[in-house]
Design a protein around this motif. Structure first.
Motif, PDB file in Angstrom:
ATOM      1  N   GLU A   4       0.826  -1.207   0.000  1.00  0.00           N
ATOM      2  CA  GLU A   4       0.000   0.000   0.000  1.00  0.00           C
ATOM      3  C   GLU A   4       0.864   1.261   0.000  1.00  0.00           C
ATOM      4  OE1 GLU A   4      -2.511  -3.160   2.106  1.00  0.00           O
ATOM      5  OE2 GLU A   4      -0.400  -2.699   1.761  1.00  0.00           O
TER       6      GLU A   4
ATOM      7  N   THR B 250       2.527   1.611  -3.476  1.00  0.00           N
ATOM      8  CA  THR B 250       1.545   1.917  -4.516  1.00  0.00           C
ATOM      9  C   THR B 250       1.319   3.420  -4.622  1.00  0.00           C
ATOM     10  OG1 THR B 250       0.430  -0.204  -4.357  1.00  0.00           O
ATOM     11  CG2 THR B 250      -0.886   1.617  -5.183  1.00  0.00           C
ATOM     12  N   ARG B 251       1.427   4.121  -3.492  1.00  0.00           N
ATOM     13  CA  ARG B 251       1.222   5.572  -3.513  1.00  0.00           C
ATOM     14  C   ARG B 251       2.396   6.314  -4.133  1.00  0.00           C
ATOM     15  NH1 ARG B 251      -1.158   4.513   1.691  1.00  0.00           N
ATOM     16  NH2 ARG B 251       0.699   5.206   2.797  1.00  0.00           N
ATOM     17  N   ARG B 252       3.501   5.619  -4.351  1.00  0.00           N
ATOM     18  CA  ARG B 252       4.721   6.301  -4.825  1.00  0.00           C
ATOM     19  C   ARG B 252       5.103   5.926  -6.253  1.00  0.00           C
ATOM     20  NH1 ARG B 252       8.349   5.929   0.714  1.00  0.00           N
ATOM     21  NH2 ARG B 252       6.652   6.542   2.089  1.00  0.00           N
TER      22      ARG B 252
END
Length: 199
Positions: free
Chosen positions: A57, A60-62
């Motif tokens: 998670e 995934t944001r990066r």
């Protein structure tokens, strides 16, 4: 591998290892790789096995690449990042099939970068790229030797600028490292290698 996969580029897989400081380093590396990487990426990041990990998670944001915890017997796909789950070794076979194992610790760790790199070397030979990022200890050093001996390419984060120098220093000490780069230079080097024969 199919003939199309052979024809599409020199490199077919990237394997990355990190430990202490690795979540920040992985975020920077994966974020800079861009959205359409033509090969899969396998990652061993040493994690506390007592806790469920949120690493997928977080990463995934990066990055615009797909990121997931690896599943046993899953076939790898280009443009996807596969993370070794906590307390499981991650291996890959010749057809790009992943195996998760809870066999013995290697250098006191599971997952082990050495086992991942050795499996990548055996399955992909000269079409493998191995990359060692920040971390304490020596995990990855035997593995980069295996990748290099099979004709693959090895990248290490510059120990001078790595948050923790142990793992990159051990890798460089093998004499098997092709490129010693600052963290912010590694993604461009990987893209240059995997896209080299796509011009």
């Amino acid at each position: 591998m199919t003939s199309e996969q052979h024809a599409s580029g020199q490199y077919a897989i990237v394997a990355v290892a990190s430990s202490a400081g690795g979540i920040q380093a992985l975020g920077a590396l994966l974020g800079a790789l861009g959205p359409d990487l033509p090969v899969p990426v396998l990652v061993v990041q040493h994690l506390d096995p007592r806790h469920r990990t949120l690493l997928a998670e977080v990463l995934t944001r990066r990055t615009t690449l797909g990121v997931k915890l690896a599943d046993d017997q899953e076939r790898v796909k280009p443009g996807t990042v596969y993370l070794a789950p906590p307390d499981r070794h991650l291996l890959v076979g010749p057809e790009g099939i992943l195996t998760l194992s809870n066999s013995e610790l290697v250098h006191f760790v599971r997952p082990s970068a050495d086992l991942l790199f050795e499996s990548v070397a055996g399955a992909y030979g000269s079409r493998a790229i191995a990359c060692v990022l920040t971390g304490t200890g020596v995990d990855g050093a035997m593995g980069v030797d295996a990748v290099k001996s099979r004709g693959g390419t090895v990248i290490a984060e510059d120990p001078e600028t790595a948050q923790f120098a142990g793992m990159p220093t051990a890798a460089v000490g093998t004499g098997a490292v092709d490129f010693v780069l600052r963290l912010e230079e590694i993604a461009a080097a990987i893209r240059g290698l995997v896209e080299n024969k796509r011009q």
